[in-house]
Design a protein around this motif. Sequence first.
Motif, PDB file in Angstrom:
ATOM      1  N   GLU A  37      60.127  31.265  92.869  1.00 19.92           N
ATOM      2  CA  GLU A  37      59.076  30.797  91.958  1.00 19.92           C
ATOM      3  C   GLU A  37      59.044  31.645  90.685  1.00 19.92           C
ATOM      4  N   TYR A  38      58.611  31.034  89.599  1.00 21.33           N
ATOM      5  CA  TYR A  38      58.464  31.736  88.328  1.00 21.33           C
ATOM      6  C   TYR A  38      57.107  32.427  88.277  1.00 21.33           C
ATOM      7  N   THR A  39      57.115  33.675  87.884  1.00 28.18           N
ATOM      8  CA  THR A  39      55.876  34.430  87.691  1.00 28.18           C
ATOM      9  C   THR A  39      55.486  34.338  86.220  1.00 28.18           C
ATOM     10  N   GLU A  57      67.674  32.664  81.311  1.00 29.52           N
ATOM     11  CA  GLU A  57      68.233  31.385  81.751  1.00 29.52           C
ATOM     12  C   GLU A  57      68.505  30.458  80.572  1.00 29.52           C
ATOM     13  N   TRP A  72      61.311  23.894  77.008  1.00 29.89           N
ATOM     14  CA  TRP A  72      61.549  25.331  76.845  1.00 29.89           C
ATOM     15  C   TRP A  72      62.630  25.484  75.782  1.00 29.89           C
ATOM     16  N   ASP A  77      58.026  36.089  84.250  1.00 34.38           N
ATOM     17  CA  ASP A  77      59.256  35.288  84.127  1.00 34.38           C
ATOM     18  C   ASP A  77      59.153  34.285  82.991  1.00 34.38           C
ATOM     19  N   LEU A  78      57.953  33.817  82.717  1.00 34.50           N
ATOM     20  CA  LEU A  78      57.733  32.760  81.719  1.00 34.50           C
ATOM     21  C   LEU A  78      57.400  33.303  80.332  1.00 34.50           C
ATOM     22  N   ALA A 118      55.998  24.637  85.649  1.00 33.04           N
ATOM     23  CA  ALA A 118      55.800  26.069  85.860  1.00 33.04           C
ATOM     24  C   ALA A 118      54.326  26.458  85.816  1.00 33.04           C
ATOM     25  N   SER A 163      62.950  38.263  79.823  1.00 34.18           N
ATOM     26  CA  SER A 163      62.267  37.531  80.888  1.00 34.18           C
ATOM     27  C   SER A 163      63.236  36.539  81.529  1.00 34.18           C
ATOM     28  N   ARG A 164      62.947  36.183  82.745  1.00 34.27           N
ATOM     29  CA  ARG A 164      63.829  35.267  83.480  1.00 34.27           C
ATOM     30  C   ARG A 164      64.056  33.961  82.730  1.00 34.27           C
ATOM     31  N   SER A 165      63.004  33.353  82.213  1.00 35.66           N
ATOM     32  CA  SER A 165      63.171  32.074  81.515  1.00 35.66           C
ATOM     33  C   SER A 165      63.994  32.250  80.242  1.00 35.66           C
TER      34      SER A 165
END
Length: 178
Positions: free
Chosen positions: A61-63, A79, A109, A66-67, A34, A74-76
């Motif tokens: 893609e991860y921004t 998930e 992660w 997102d991270l 990432a 956040s997306r991460s």
Amino acid sequence: MKRIALCMTAIAVLCISAHAQKQSSQTLVVYFSATGTTEKAAKLVAETTGGTLFKIQPAQEYTANDLNWHNKSSRSSVEMADAQSRPALSVRPKNFIGYDTVYIGFPIWWNLAPRIINTFIESNDLAGKTVIPFATSGGSGISNAEKELRKAYPDLKWQKGKLLNGATKEDILSWSRK
């Protein structure tokens, strides 16, 4: 004349056989990165092992937002909180069947492999292939991520993984020979 033809046929069979053996002992180094840290380690693994490099790319893609692991929305974070999450891939490796050893690299992660690693494993037939995980991390080891991958995919032929923070070619060479 028949002897020459017979010799030529034998040579052709040997060449094809040698080529097939060479093809079947190919190494693939796949990785998800990432921020670029795991990518550096993957390039070193590929260079050291003579493997073909393949980047696992998410369809989206991860921004930086997102991270953001401090943000539970956040997306991460979302998930990783959902064990069934499988982020979509944008591409798959070509000629995957020709590889017998697959190194899989990822950042740690939440003490695990990112869910996109599950997507990759479930999207490709790894049966009969030697699978070797490696990771990079800001503070966690690889042992829990490795344990969870082995538990999720017990039928795969796993080899011992390694955390490659600051690894050298010599470190990778020593590890990859085991």
